[in-house]
Design a protein around this motif. Structure first.
Motif, mmCIF file in Angstrom:
data_model
loop_
_atom_site.group_PDB
_atom_site.id
_atom_site.type_symbol
_atom_site.label_atom_id
_atom_site.label_comp_id
_atom_site.label_asym_id
_atom_site.label_seq_id
_atom_site.Cartn_x
_atom_site.Cartn_y
_atom_site.Cartn_z
ATOM 1 N N ASN A 1 88.871 40.496 -17.579
ATOM 2 C CA ASN A 1 88.078 39.271 -17.658
ATOM 3 C C ASN A 1 88.899 38.051 -17.240
ATOM 4 O O ASN A 1 90.108 37.974 -17.488
ATOM 5 C CB ASN A 1 87.563 39.057 -19.089
ATOM 6 N N GLY A 2 88.195 37.093 -16.635
ATOM 7 C CA GLY A 2 88.881 35.881 -16.197
ATOM 8 C C GLY A 2 89.968 36.205 -15.194
ATOM 9 O O GLY A 2 89.739 36.891 -14.206
ATOM 10 N N SER A 3 91.151 35.730 -15.460
ATOM 11 C CA SER A 3 92.271 35.985 -14.557
ATOM 12 C C SER A 3 93.170 37.114 -15.032
ATOM 13 O O SER A 3 94.239 37.344 -14.457
ATOM 14 C CB SER A 3 93.110 34.705 -14.409
ATOM 15 N N LYS A 4 92.724 37.871 -16.044
ATOM 16 C CA LYS A 4 93.549 38.953 -16.574
ATOM 17 C C LYS A 4 93.638 40.113 -15.583
ATOM 18 O O LYS A 4 92.687 40.418 -14.868
ATOM 19 C CB LYS A 4 92.986 39.446 -17.915
ATOM 20 N N THR A 5 94.793 40.768 -15.564
ATOM 21 C CA THR A 5 95.034 41.899 -14.652
ATOM 22 C C THR A 5 95.690 43.029 -15.438
ATOM 23 O O THR A 5 96.873 43.310 -15.279
ATOM 24 C CB THR A 5 95.933 41.472 -13.476
ATOM 25 N N GLU A 6 94.893 43.671 -16.283
ATOM 26 C CA GLU A 6 95.428 44.719 -17.156
ATOM 27 C C GLU A 6 95.032 46.130 -16.731
ATOM 28 O O GLU A 6 95.750 47.087 -17.019
ATOM 29 C CB GLU A 6 94.974 44.458 -18.595
ATOM 30 N N VAL A 7 93.894 46.265 -16.040
ATOM 31 C CA VAL A 7 93.431 47.590 -15.621
ATOM 32 C C VAL A 7 93.437 47.653 -14.096
ATOM 33 O O VAL A 7 92.635 46.989 -13.427
ATOM 34 C CB VAL A 7 92.025 47.895 -16.159
ATOM 35 N N TYR A 8 94.347 48.443 -13.555
ATOM 36 C CA TYR A 8 94.472 48.625 -12.108
ATOM 37 C C TYR A 8 93.505 49.726 -11.691
ATOM 38 O O TYR A 8 93.681 50.901 -12.035
ATOM 39 C CB TYR A 8 95.912 48.992 -11.774
ATOM 40 N N ALA A 9 92.457 49.359 -10.971
ATOM 41 C CA ALA A 9 91.347 50.266 -10.693
ATOM 42 C C ALA A 9 91.756 51.601 -10.067
ATOM 43 O O ALA A 9 91.229 52.655 -10.452
ATOM 44 C CB ALA A 9 90.302 49.568 -9.838
ATOM 45 N N PRO A 10 92.672 51.623 -9.076
ATOM 46 C CA PRO A 10 93.022 52.922 -8.488
ATOM 47 C C PRO A 10 93.558 53.932 -9.499
ATOM 48 O O PRO A 10 93.406 55.147 -9.301
ATOM 49 C CB PRO A 10 94.092 52.556 -7.454
ATOM 50 N N GLU A 11 94.159 53.463 -10.574
ATOM 51 C CA GLU A 11 94.692 54.390 -11.576
ATOM 52 C C GLU A 11 93.581 55.039 -12.388
ATOM 53 O O GLU A 11 93.618 56.248 -12.654
ATOM 54 C CB GLU A 11 95.672 53.656 -12.486
ATOM 55 N N ILE A 12 92.571 54.261 -12.800
ATOM 56 C CA ILE A 12 91.508 54.872 -13.602
ATOM 57 C C ILE A 12 90.565 55.700 -12.734
ATOM 58 O O ILE A 12 90.024 56.705 -13.186
ATOM 59 C CB ILE A 12 90.735 53.825 -14.434
ATOM 60 N N ILE A 13 90.392 55.299 -11.477
ATOM 61 C CA ILE A 13 89.590 56.116 -10.557
ATOM 62 C C ILE A 13 90.279 57.462 -10.329
ATOM 63 O O ILE A 13 89.636 58.519 -10.323
ATOM 64 C CB ILE A 13 89.378 55.371 -9.223
ATOM 65 N N HIS A 14 91.586 57.419 -10.164
ATOM 66 C CA HIS A 14 92.360 58.648 -9.949
ATOM 67 C C HIS A 14 92.247 59.584 -11.156
ATOM 68 O O HIS A 14 92.099 60.805 -10.994
ATOM 69 C CB HIS A 14 93.820 58.285 -9.697
ATOM 70 N N LYS A 15 92.287 59.035 -12.337
ATOM 71 C CA LYS A 15 92.150 59.840 -13.552
ATOM 72 C C LYS A 15 90.802 60.556 -13.568
ATOM 73 O O LYS A 15 90.718 61.745 -13.917
ATOM 74 C CB LYS A 15 92.291 58.952 -14.787
ATOM 75 N N LYS A 16 89.745 59.854 -13.171
ATOM 76 C CA LYS A 16 88.409 60.464 -13.116
ATOM 77 C C LYS A 16 88.360 61.584 -12.077
ATOM 78 O O LYS A 16 87.705 62.609 -12.282
ATOM 79 C CB LYS A 16 87.371 59.396 -12.800
ATOM 80 N N ALA A 17 89.057 61.401 -10.970
ATOM 81 C CA ALA A 17 89.080 62.433 -9.930
ATOM 82 C C ALA A 17 89.772 63.698 -10.428
ATOM 83 O O ALA A 17 89.301 64.818 -10.186
ATOM 84 C CB ALA A 17 89.777 61.891 -8.684
ATOM 85 N N LEU A 18 90.892 63.539 -11.109
ATOM 86 C CA LEU A 18 91.594 64.703 -11.659
ATOM 87 C C LEU A 18 90.733 65.413 -12.699
ATOM 88 O O LEU A 18 90.731 66.657 -12.774
ATOM 89 C CB LEU A 18 92.921 64.265 -12.272
ATOM 90 N N GLU A 19 89.990 64.652 -13.488
ATOM 91 C CA GLU A 19 89.084 65.256 -14.478
ATOM 92 C C GLU A 19 87.991 66.059 -13.791
ATOM 93 O O GLU A 19 87.580 67.113 -14.285
ATOM 94 C CB GLU A 19 88.476 64.163 -15.354
ATOM 95 N N PHE A 20 87.514 65.566 -12.647
ATOM 96 C CA PHE A 20 86.484 66.279 -11.882
ATOM 97 C C PHE A 20 87.017 67.629 -11.411
ATOM 98 O O PHE A 20 86.321 68.649 -11.501
ATOM 99 C CB PHE A 20 86.058 65.422 -10.689
ATOM 100 N N ILE A 21 88.231 67.659 -10.908
ATOM 101 C CA ILE A 21 88.828 68.923 -10.467
ATOM 102 C C ILE A 21 88.962 69.884 -11.647
ATOM 103 O O ILE A 21 88.611 71.067 -11.542
ATOM 104 C CB ILE A 21 90.203 68.671 -9.821
ATOM 105 N N GLU A 22 89.467 69.368 -12.751
ATOM 106 C CA GLU A 22 89.648 70.195 -13.950
ATOM 107 C C GLU A 22 88.316 70.772 -14.428
ATOM 108 O O GLU A 22 88.201 71.963 -14.726
ATOM 109 C CB GLU A 22 90.274 69.342 -15.055
ATOM 110 N N LYS A 23 87.308 69.932 -14.464
ATOM 111 C CA LYS A 23 85.995 70.325 -14.983
ATOM 112 C C LYS A 23 85.323 71.376 -14.106
ATOM 113 O O LYS A 23 84.563 72.216 -14.606
ATOM 114 C CB LYS A 23 85.112 69.083 -15.096
ATOM 115 N N ASN A 24 85.619 71.357 -12.825
ATOM 116 C CA ASN A 24 84.931 72.247 -11.888
ATOM 117 C C ASN A 24 85.828 73.340 -11.327
ATOM 118 O O ASN A 24 85.508 73.941 -10.295
ATOM 119 C CB ASN A 24 84.329 71.417 -10.754
ATOM 120 N N LYS A 25 86.917 73.634 -12.018
ATOM 121 C CA LYS A 25 87.870 74.632 -11.525
ATOM 122 C C LYS A 25 87.275 76.030 -11.424
ATOM 123 O O LYS A 25 87.751 76.862 -10.645
ATOM 124 C CB LYS A 25 89.102 74.660 -12.429
ATOM 125 N N ASP A 26 86.240 76.298 -12.222
ATOM 126 C CA ASP A 26 85.653 77.643 -12.231
ATOM 127 C C ASP A 26 84.408 77.745 -11.376
ATOM 128 O O ASP A 26 83.733 78.778 -11.377
ATOM 129 C CB ASP A 26 85.327 78.050 -13.679
#
Length: 484
Positions: free
Chosen positions: A188-213
């Motif tokens: 919010n505002g001028s805060k820079t606490e969540v770097y989007a590429p990091e949380i997007i990457h985490k979701k991508a790894l979860e997708f691979i894990e979830k669909n491994k079978d």
């Protein structure tokens, strides 16, 4: 929109209906049955922004290793020289004279002009064959809930930036989880606490894990290293003081465009760029590590490439990094530097390690290649040809030509015909502007225009330019009149 689609269906004589199982010499034993497919798309990464292709200011060890363990394509081309049309060619298998999205056209309050519902995407084809499909990163082909929304274009899951304008900023106010707007209060505002590429990457790894079978297609259009130039401190400090001199960039630090397309200020742009590519390289390594840990490595094809050539905005100095290598031009150019990109393919047990391919290919080849891999026939119009034979070491069919058009910066067209490269500029003011001609065999930097010496080649290229451009009411050159 449907009228345009019908015109395309009838008028494009050069496009063939794809029998996707067209590599008759490839046996089922040579490829895994219905492999997982991971397609990693960097954003504005230049041909020489990888250490394996010439970068000397920093290293990209994970991407380099992917190439050493797989195949590096040295004559691969992006779909366009900017984001949205490049992605459209990738997903539809049509070049920019035919694909629906041919330029960056924003809509308000968020998003870009939508890919039409009648377009057939590679993700839709894969879904019909039982694939679970996910996209993680930057979309740019239709605002939320529009007909171009990723959930309406064949993707079961989407997490990231819908709008490429908002994706200019690495600490956004929100991202999208399918149809749910995820507010990032830490930014919010001028805060820079969540770097989007990091949380997007985490979701991508979860997708691979979830669909491994099961069997899955993961499209990973990263926003790195598109401007703005910004990275968390833990990555910045790895390069601080090593990439001098730095030239501070004064950007947008408040007002309506702040975190809404304006590039933020950056005191250390060289450091930030290297840090961003370092992070991208780490993420590629983590994707490969995850696939290996899950025991699905041999049944997974990983492709890495970039959506167009390097940028020179937001403080980025592509000359300092030699981002375009020996090529002329940058993003928004149709010279080689704007559209030639590295492509790496990795598929253990199928692709011979440490292979280098000189096969001339482009983004619109991805769809027919996928169809070939999963051995299916799809009634889809494409300008592409499968490069699966190249991957498995068999005789590869070649393109007769490659074609691009770009509506900005005066209007441009380009054709690669064998080793000839033809470029027409300034079409807005001069629709029949003279064509520049270069011999890429001896002039890879496109410095010596030899059009006057080869009038017959110029005529062939001029004919291709005329034939391959199909008029669009939505995306057209400024000199063209709208159809009734």
């Amino acid at each position: 929109m449907n009228q345009i689609k019908n015109i395309l269906s009838i008028a494009i004589s050069s496009i063939l209906l794809v029998n996707c199982s067209n590599s008759k010499n490839i046996t089922k034993s040579q490829i895994s049955s219905k492999p997982n497919i991971i397609y990693i798309l960097a954003d504005d990464l230049g041909y020489a922004d990888l250490s394996i292709t010439g970068q000397q200011k920093f290293a990209t060890p994970n991407i380099d290793q992917l190439a050493k363990d797989g195949m590096l394509f040295t004559q691969h081309y992006s779909g366009s020289t900017v984001c949205a049309p490049s992605r459209s060619t990738l997903l539809t298998g049509q070049h920019t004279g035919h694909t629906f999205i041919r330029g960056n056209k924003s809509v308000q309050p968020e998003g870009q002009h939508p890919l039409n519902s009648s377009s057939i995407t590679v993700s839709e084809i894969l879904k019909t064959k039982g694939y679970v499909t996910g996209a993680f990163g930057k979309w740019g082909l239709g605002s939320p809930s529009s007909e171009g929304d990723p959930n309406k274009q064949g993707f079961d899951e989407f997490y990231g930036y819908n709008c490429q304008r908002i994706a200019h900023n690495y600490y956004p106010y929100h991202l999208w989880d399918n149809q749910v707007k995820i507010l990032l209060e830490e930014n919010n505002g001028s805060k820079t606490e969540v770097y989007a590429p990091e949380i997007i990457h985490k979701k991508a790894l979860e997708f691979i894990e979830k669909n491994k079978d099961t069997v899955f297609f993961m499209y990973y259009p990263s926003i790195i290293p598109h401007a703005e130039l910004a990275a968390p401190e833990k990555y910045m400090k790895k390069f601080r003081g090593k990439l001098l001199p730095e030239k501070s960039y004064r950007g947008v630090d408040g007002g309506k465009r702040y975190k809404n397309g304006g590039y933020g200020s950056q005191k250390e742009p060289n450091t930030a760029f290297a840090a961003m590519v370092y992070l991208l390289d780490e993420q590629v390594g983590e994707i490969r590590k995850k696939v290996k840990e899950l025991g699905i490595e041999k049944n997974t094809l990983i492709i890495f490439t970039s959506d167009n050539g390097p940028h020179n905005v937001g403080g980025k100095n592509s000359t300092y990094f030699n981002s375009n290598g020996e090529f002329r031009g940058y993003k928004r150019d149709l010279y080689e530097g704007g559209i030639r990109v590295p492509m790496i393919t990795y598929w253990p047990g199928t692709i011979k390690p440490n292979s280098i391919s000189k096969h001339v290919s482009a983004f619109w080849d991805f769809l027919p290649t996928v169809c070939d891999i999963i051995q299916t026939t799809a009634s889809v119009q494409t300008d592409g040809i499968s490069f699966l034979p190249e991957l498995v070491g068999q005789k590869q069919k070649k393109h007769k030509f490659l074609y691009w058009e770009f509506l900005e910066k005066g209007g441009k067209q380009a054709v690669r015909l064998d080793n000839w490269k033809g470029i027409r500029l300034n079409m807005t003011n001069t629709p029949n502007a003279p064509i520049e001609l270069y011999d890429l065999t001896s002039d890879i930097g496109e410095q010596n225009n030899i059009a006057d010496e080869h009038p017959n080649i110029v005529k062939q290229i001029e004919h291709i330019m005329k034939e391959q451009h199909i008029y669009s009411d939505v995306f057209h050159f400024k000199h063209e009149k709208k159809t009734k």
